[in-house]
Design a protein around this motif. Sequence first.
Motif, short mmCIF file in Angstrom:
data_model
loop_
_atom_site.label_atom_id
_atom_site.label_comp_id
_atom_site.label_asym_id
_atom_site.label_seq_id
_atom_site.Cartn_x
_atom_site.Cartn_y
_atom_site.Cartn_z
N SER A 46 0.79 -1.14 0.04
CA SER A 46 -0.05 0.07 0.10
C SER A 46 0.87 1.21 -0.12
O SER A 46 1.83 1.34 0.40
CB SER A 46 -1.04 0.01 1.19
N THR A 47 0.17 2.23 -0.30
CA THR A 47 0.78 3.63 -0.44
C THR A 47 -0.12 4.80 0.11
O THR A 47 -1.29 4.54 -0.39
CB THR A 47 1.30 4.23 -1.73
N THR A 48 0.39 5.34 1.35
CA THR A 48 -0.79 6.04 1.99
C THR A 48 0.05 7.40 2.11
O THR A 48 1.18 7.42 2.10
CB THR A 48 -1.33 5.57 3.17
N PHE A 49 -0.78 8.66 2.20
CA PHE A 49 -0.41 9.78 2.71
C PHE A 49 -0.79 10.06 4.12
O PHE A 49 -2.20 9.86 4.51
CB PHE A 49 -0.70 11.03 1.86
N GLU A 50 0.05 10.32 5.32
CA GLU A 50 -0.22 10.57 6.61
C GLU A 50 0.04 12.05 6.94
O GLU A 50 1.04 12.66 6.47
CB GLU A 50 0.20 9.37 7.33
N ALA A 51 -0.70 12.68 7.76
CA ALA A 51 -0.55 13.90 8.42
C ALA A 51 0.83 13.88 9.22
O ALA A 51 1.00 12.73 9.92
CB ALA A 51 -1.69 14.47 9.29
N SER A 52 1.25 14.89 9.59
CA SER A 52 2.37 15.01 10.36
C SER A 52 2.46 16.04 11.45
O SER A 52 1.91 17.23 11.30
CB SER A 52 3.75 15.08 9.46
N SER A 53 2.85 15.77 12.76
CA SER A 53 2.95 17.04 13.65
C SER A 53 4.34 17.75 13.67
O SER A 53 4.91 18.23 14.49
CB SER A 53 2.53 16.46 14.93
N LEU A 54 5.54 16.96 12.82
CA LEU A 54 6.61 17.62 12.77
C LEU A 54 6.55 19.08 12.17
O LEU A 54 5.92 19.29 11.37
CB LEU A 54 7.71 16.58 11.89
N THR A 55 7.48 19.66 12.82
CA THR A 55 7.47 21.27 12.31
C THR A 55 8.21 21.22 11.02
O THR A 55 9.11 20.76 10.54
CB THR A 55 8.45 22.07 13.28
N GLY A 56 7.21 21.94 9.97
CA GLY A 56 7.85 21.96 8.54
C GLY A 56 7.37 20.91 7.83
O GLY A 56 7.64 20.98 6.53
N ALA A 57 6.93 19.94 8.26
CA ALA A 57 6.48 18.86 7.36
C ALA A 57 4.85 18.81 7.30
O ALA A 57 4.13 19.01 8.27
CB ALA A 57 6.76 17.53 8.04
N SER A 58 4.43 18.89 5.97
CA SER A 58 3.02 18.77 5.85
C SER A 58 2.30 17.43 5.86
O SER A 58 0.89 17.38 6.02
CB SER A 58 2.70 19.42 4.31
N GLY A 59 2.91 16.17 5.89
CA GLY A 59 2.62 14.94 6.04
C GLY A 59 3.96 14.22 5.58
O GLY A 59 4.95 14.55 5.56
N SER A 60 3.45 12.78 5.52
CA SER A 60 4.39 11.81 4.98
C SER A 60 3.74 10.94 4.12
O SER A 60 2.57 10.56 4.08
CB SER A 60 5.03 11.01 6.16
#
Length: 147
Positions: A46-60
């Motif tokens: 699978s390939t997914t896009f996940e939200a991120s709480s890291l500063t500067g990262a829109s997601g992973s």
Amino acid sequence: MRTAMRCEPAWRSITGASSRERSASAGARKTLPATTRLTSVRLSASTTFEASSLTGASGSLVRLGELTVAHSLTNEVAVSVSGGAAYRSYQGIDLNELTYTGSATATYAITDMTDLQAEYSYEHFDSSRAGQDYDSHTIEAGVRFRR
């Protein structure tokens, strides 16, 4: 993120010809070694896009793959092994993570509704950030009740 997959073994007696026997009786066509009703093979990706709480990262962006093979040795005993990999690439920052996993599970059916289960799991985490890599070994044992 932790992804868990379980193969549920079949506890009842299996009757009928195996897929290998059916292939042999169907003619002289070539087949790969066949799995039987007592063995299951599962491949997932699978390939997914996940939200991120890291500063500067829109997601992973996460790419996952896993292979699981389960086999019922007897009506009461089943084993399974699995291995997988996950690659996470953060969007907006220079951070990549690679995780390898592997596990082996043994299940003993005490009754139709009660199982004993033991599992060994290994995880190797590799990050592009220094000092964040680790290896994890886990042993779990338990009793499972079904209705």
